[in-house]
Structure formats: C-alpha cells, structure tokens
Write a protein that holds these residues in place. Structure first.
Motif, PDB file in Angstrom:
ATOM      1  N   PHE A 111     -25.789 -13.368  12.640  1.00 51.43           N
ATOM      2  CA  PHE A 111     -26.449 -12.284  11.812  1.00 51.43           C
ATOM      3  C   PHE A 111     -25.524 -11.170  11.208  1.00 51.43           C
ATOM      4  CE2 PHE A 111     -29.585 -13.687  15.060  1.00 51.43           C
ATOM      5  CZ  PHE A 111     -30.741 -13.776  14.425  1.00 51.43           C
ATOM      6  N   LEU A 112     -25.663 -10.631  10.130  1.00 50.39           N
ATOM      7  CA  LEU A 112     -24.649  -9.488   9.574  1.00 50.39           C
ATOM      8  C   LEU A 112     -25.311  -8.364   9.692  1.00 50.39           C
ATOM      9  CD1 LEU A 112     -22.069  -9.283   8.000  1.00 50.39           C
ATOM     10  CD2 LEU A 112     -23.414  -9.730   5.944  1.00 50.39           C
ATOM     11  N   ARG A 113     -24.820  -7.529  10.009  1.00 53.37           N
ATOM     12  CA  ARG A 113     -25.450  -5.998  10.454  1.00 53.37           C
ATOM     13  C   ARG A 113     -25.191  -5.286   8.835  1.00 53.37           C
ATOM     14  NH1 ARG A 113     -23.676  -1.030  11.862  1.00 53.37           N
ATOM     15  NH2 ARG A 113     -21.606  -1.711  12.232  1.00 53.37           N
ATOM     16  N   VAL A 114     -26.233  -4.826   8.371  1.00 47.56           N
ATOM     17  CA  VAL A 114     -26.049  -4.048   7.066  1.00 47.56           C
ATOM     18  C   VAL A 114     -26.734  -2.750   7.254  1.00 47.56           C
ATOM     19  CG1 VAL A 114     -25.678  -6.003   5.692  1.00 47.56           C
ATOM     20  CG2 VAL A 114     -28.020  -5.291   6.188  1.00 47.56           C
ATOM     21  N   ILE A 115     -26.348  -1.842   6.618  1.00 47.13           N
ATOM     22  CA  ILE A 115     -26.742  -0.413   6.401  1.00 47.13           C
ATOM     23  C   ILE A 115     -27.393  -0.075   5.122  1.00 47.13           C
ATOM     24  CG2 ILE A 115     -26.548   2.074   6.701  1.00 47.13           C
ATOM     25  CD1 ILE A 115     -25.806   0.558   9.259  1.00 47.13           C
ATOM     26  N   GLU A 116     -28.874   0.126   5.106  1.00 48.37           N
ATOM     27  CA  GLU A 116     -29.446   0.170   3.725  1.00 48.37           C
ATOM     28  C   GLU A 116     -29.950   1.691   3.817  1.00 48.37           C
ATOM     29  OE1 GLU A 116     -32.575  -2.485   3.835  1.00 48.37           O
ATOM     30  OE2 GLU A 116     -31.366  -4.079   2.665  1.00 48.37           O
ATOM     31  N   THR A 117     -29.935   2.209   2.311  1.00 49.95           N
ATOM     32  CA  THR A 117     -30.500   3.615   2.406  1.00 49.95           C
ATOM     33  C   THR A 117     -31.816   3.491   1.505  1.00 49.95           C
ATOM     34  OG1 THR A 117     -28.428   4.387   2.024  1.00 49.95           O
ATOM     35  CG2 THR A 117     -29.880   5.751   1.168  1.00 49.95           C
ATOM     36  N   ASP A 118     -32.715   4.123   2.391  1.00 48.83           N
ATOM     37  CA  ASP A 118     -34.297   3.878   1.533  1.00 48.83           C
ATOM     38  C   ASP A 118     -33.941   5.175   0.323  1.00 48.83           C
ATOM     39  OD1 ASP A 118     -34.669   6.557   2.800  1.00 48.83           O
ATOM     40  OD2 ASP A 118     -35.669   5.709   4.303  1.00 48.83           O
ATOM     41  N   PRO A 119     -35.413   5.003  -0.458  1.00 50.85           N
ATOM     42  CA  PRO A 119     -35.424   5.798  -1.490  1.00 50.85           C
ATOM     43  C   PRO A 119     -35.209   7.265  -1.162  1.00 50.85           C
ATOM     44  CG  PRO A 119     -37.034   4.105  -1.919  1.00 50.85           C
ATOM     45  CD  PRO A 119     -36.551   4.162  -0.298  1.00 50.85           C
ATOM     46  N   ASP A 120     -35.716   7.768   0.075  1.00 53.41           N
ATOM     47  CA  ASP A 120     -35.360   9.198   0.497  1.00 53.41           C
ATOM     48  C   ASP A 120     -34.058   9.521   0.963  1.00 53.41           C
ATOM     49  OD1 ASP A 120     -38.206   9.561   0.006  1.00 53.41           O
ATOM     50  OD2 ASP A 120     -38.740   8.717   1.970  1.00 53.41           O
ATOM     51  N   GLY A 121     -33.114   8.597   1.025  1.00 53.84           N
ATOM     52  CA  GLY A 121     -31.819   8.853   1.243  1.00 53.84           C
ATOM     53  C   GLY A 121     -31.426   8.714   2.707  1.00 53.84           C
ATOM     54  N   ARG A 122     -32.351   8.065   3.518  1.00 53.06           N
ATOM     55  CA  ARG A 122     -32.168   7.729   4.868  1.00 53.06           C
ATOM     56  C   ARG A 122     -31.775   6.245   5.018  1.00 53.06           C
ATOM     57  NH1 ARG A 122     -38.262   9.254   6.732  1.00 53.06           N
ATOM     58  NH2 ARG A 122     -38.548   7.705   4.904  1.00 53.06           N
ATOM     59  N   GLU A 123     -30.721   6.328   6.078  1.00 54.46           N
ATOM     60  CA  GLU A 123     -29.890   5.014   6.393  1.00 54.46           C
ATOM     61  C   GLU A 123     -30.712   4.568   7.487  1.00 54.46           C
ATOM     62  OE1 GLU A 123     -25.941   5.876   6.974  1.00 54.46           O
ATOM     63  OE2 GLU A 123     -25.499   5.894   4.803  1.00 54.46           O
ATOM     64  N   ARG A 124     -30.663   3.126   7.472  1.00 54.00           N
ATOM     65  CA  ARG A 124     -31.174   2.332   8.638  1.00 54.00           C
ATOM     66  C   ARG A 124     -30.586   0.726   8.715  1.00 54.00           C
ATOM     67  NH1 ARG A 124     -37.355   0.370   6.528  1.00 54.00           N
ATOM     68  NH2 ARG A 124     -36.799  -0.246   4.639  1.00 54.00           N
ATOM     69  N   GLU A 125     -30.381   0.594   9.821  1.00 53.23           N
ATOM     70  CA  GLU A 125     -29.586  -0.866   9.973  1.00 53.23           C
ATOM     71  C   GLU A 125     -30.708  -2.041  10.252  1.00 53.23           C
ATOM     72  OE1 GLU A 125     -27.854  -2.531  14.199  1.00 53.23           O
ATOM     73  OE2 GLU A 125     -26.596  -0.822  13.295  1.00 53.23           O
ATOM     74  N   ARG A 126     -30.113  -2.897   9.704  1.00 55.71           N
ATOM     75  CA  ARG A 126     -30.850  -4.180   9.483  1.00 55.71           C
ATOM     76  C   ARG A 126     -30.005  -5.224   9.726  1.00 55.71           C
ATOM     77  NH1 ARG A 126     -35.302  -4.409   4.667  1.00 55.71           N
ATOM     78  NH2 ARG A 126     -36.662  -2.827   5.835  1.00 55.71           N
ATOM     79  N   LEU A 127     -30.391  -6.380  10.599  1.00 56.20           N
ATOM     80  CA  LEU A 127     -29.569  -7.632  10.681  1.00 56.20           C
ATOM     81  C   LEU A 127     -30.191  -8.740   9.766  1.00 56.20           C
ATOM     82  CD1 LEU A 127     -29.703  -7.900  14.555  1.00 56.20           C
ATOM     83  CD2 LEU A 127     -27.993  -6.784  13.105  1.00 56.20           C
ATOM     84  N   LEU A 128     -29.261  -9.351   8.656  1.00 58.58           N
ATOM     85  CA  LEU A 128     -29.377 -10.057   8.200  1.00 58.58           C
ATOM     86  C   LEU A 128     -28.955 -11.597   8.523  1.00 58.58           C
ATOM     87  CD1 LEU A 128     -30.166 -11.294   5.296  1.00 58.58           C
ATOM     88  CD2 LEU A 128     -27.809 -10.754   4.521  1.00 58.58           C
ATOM     89  N   ASN A 129     -29.964 -12.560   8.673  1.00 59.54           N
ATOM     90  CA  ASN A 129     -29.653 -13.870   9.265  1.00 59.54           C
ATOM     91  C   ASN A 129     -28.900 -14.727   7.945  1.00 59.54           C
ATOM     92  OD1 ASN A 129     -29.970 -16.642   9.558  1.00 59.54           O
ATOM     93  ND2 ASN A 129     -31.481 -16.183  11.354  1.00 59.54           N
TER      94      ASN A 129
END
Length: 230
Positions: A111-129
C-alpha cells in the motif's frame, strides 16, 4: 572520490550486506539485474552512485534495499514487488520510492500512503493498494521503517541500525555513511578496535568520547559480527 558523492554515503555490496544482514550477491543482483534461463530481469532501480562498472550504493539505495528485503520477508512475491516499485515510481515521481515513509504492507499486498485534501481544506490519510489501484482503509498495517528519520517530504536521512537505544547512527553526511557514535561522529568500527587494544577507558580518552559511547560501539560492532556469522 568525486565531490558529488560527499553527503551521499558510499557502500560496496559487501558493506551494505554487513549492515543489512543480506547476502552481497543478492544486493548486486537487485541493482545490476540478472538472468534466469532465457528470462532477463532488469535492475530494480538505478543506484545513486556511479563509479566505473562496479556496483556501489548510496544511502538511499541502502534504505531501498532494506525495504525490498523487508517486503520479501513479509511474503510479498518478487514479481509483485517489482511491479509495485514501478507503480510507486510513477505515482511519487521518485527513483527510490520504497525508501520513503509512504509504504505499508500486510504481507500480501503493498500500500502507498497518500494524503488528500478535501474540498473544505481538511487533510486525511488513505492507503492506495498498488495492485487494485483503489483505496483501502486499513489502520492495522504498521510502518516498516521504525528506525529511520524522515524529512518533511518523507525521504529518509538518518538510520539507527541498532535501534535508538545504542545511539549509533548511519548518516550519509558524516563519515561517508559508515556507522558512527551519534554523539561524537567517531565511526563505531574505530572505537571498537581501539577498545580491543586500549580498553574502554583508554579508547574513550584517546578519542575524547564517553566510556558509554565506546561500550555502545563495541556492542554494535559485536552484534554485526555475530549476525554476519549466523
């Protein structure tokens, strides 16, 4: 030695193998490529250091090899790992993607850990298989590189090969990346050799370091020799 190598760390496959407890021939095969029967396998990546036609590793190569070995030990097939390196290289735009702190494994997938920013500017971590190319949410996958310090971009810059307790560090900016006493920057091999001939106190006096630093250097070098002989 070229000034371009200063701060990069330079290791032969044998030196890297001693630090990582991996056969030097395996490291050479990963970095030079190899052939099995009629099937030719390209190098997993291009090493940082180019000197003649021989294989040398830089610090990032050292960390990359360490992670490759960790993935294989976790049960990830070599072919799948090769695919993951290429995919991660494309996603991160890095020649040494595995040595960043963006990777996780559960022993089957990578998995590749990526940080995304939602439309409200909040960051969240996801794991990309990297194989299904879809997002997985699995917070039980532990980081592989627990003894590595990373910069703000997720790239490794220090490694504590004996764990942080020993205070022995591999820093490409000091002593060409050889293991050193973190407090004094004296190579552990030098302190251990001095302790063998002069005793702990004599070595500490000669190099103006603490006796604790000498003892830790001896402990580290002894552990390296024991693991090499195992």
């Amino acid at each position: 030695m070229s000034d371009e190598l200063i701060g990069m760390g330079v290791y032969t496959p044998s030196e890297a193998g001693r630090l990582l407890h991996i056969p030097a021939a395996r490291i050479t095969r990963w970095l030079r490529g190899h052939r099995i029967g009629e099937q030719a396998y390209e190098p997993l990546w291009r090493p940082e250091v180019t000197l003649d036609d021989r294989v040398f590793l830089g610090f990032r190569d050292l960390m990359e090899v360490r992670v490759v070995d960790a993935f294989i030990r976790a049960g990830v097939p070599a072919l799948r790992l090769r695919m993951a390196i290429q995919l991660a290289r494309d996603i991160l735009g890095s020649d040494h993607p595995l040595s960043t702190n963006h990777f996780r494994t559960d022993g089957r997938e990578i998995f590749l850990r990526v940080i995304e920013t939602d439309p409200d500017g909040r960051e969240r971590e996801r794991l990309l298989n990297l194989f299904r190319r879809q997002y997985e949410f699995n917070d039980i996958i532990n980081p592989i590189l627990k003894t590595v310090d990373f910069d703000d971009h997720g790239a490794p810059f220090l490694w504590w090969p004996g764990g942080r307790r020993l205070n022995v560090v591999v820093d490409p900016a000091r002593s060409f990346g050889q293991p050193i006493d973190a407090a004094s920057s004296v190579p552990t091999a030098v302190l251990a050799a001095a302790a063998k001939t002069e005793g702990v106190q004599g070595a500490a006096t000669a190099f103006e370091v603490s006796e604790a630093s000498v003892r830790r250097a001896v402990e580290f070098e002894t552990s390296m020799e024991q693991k090499l002989a195992a």
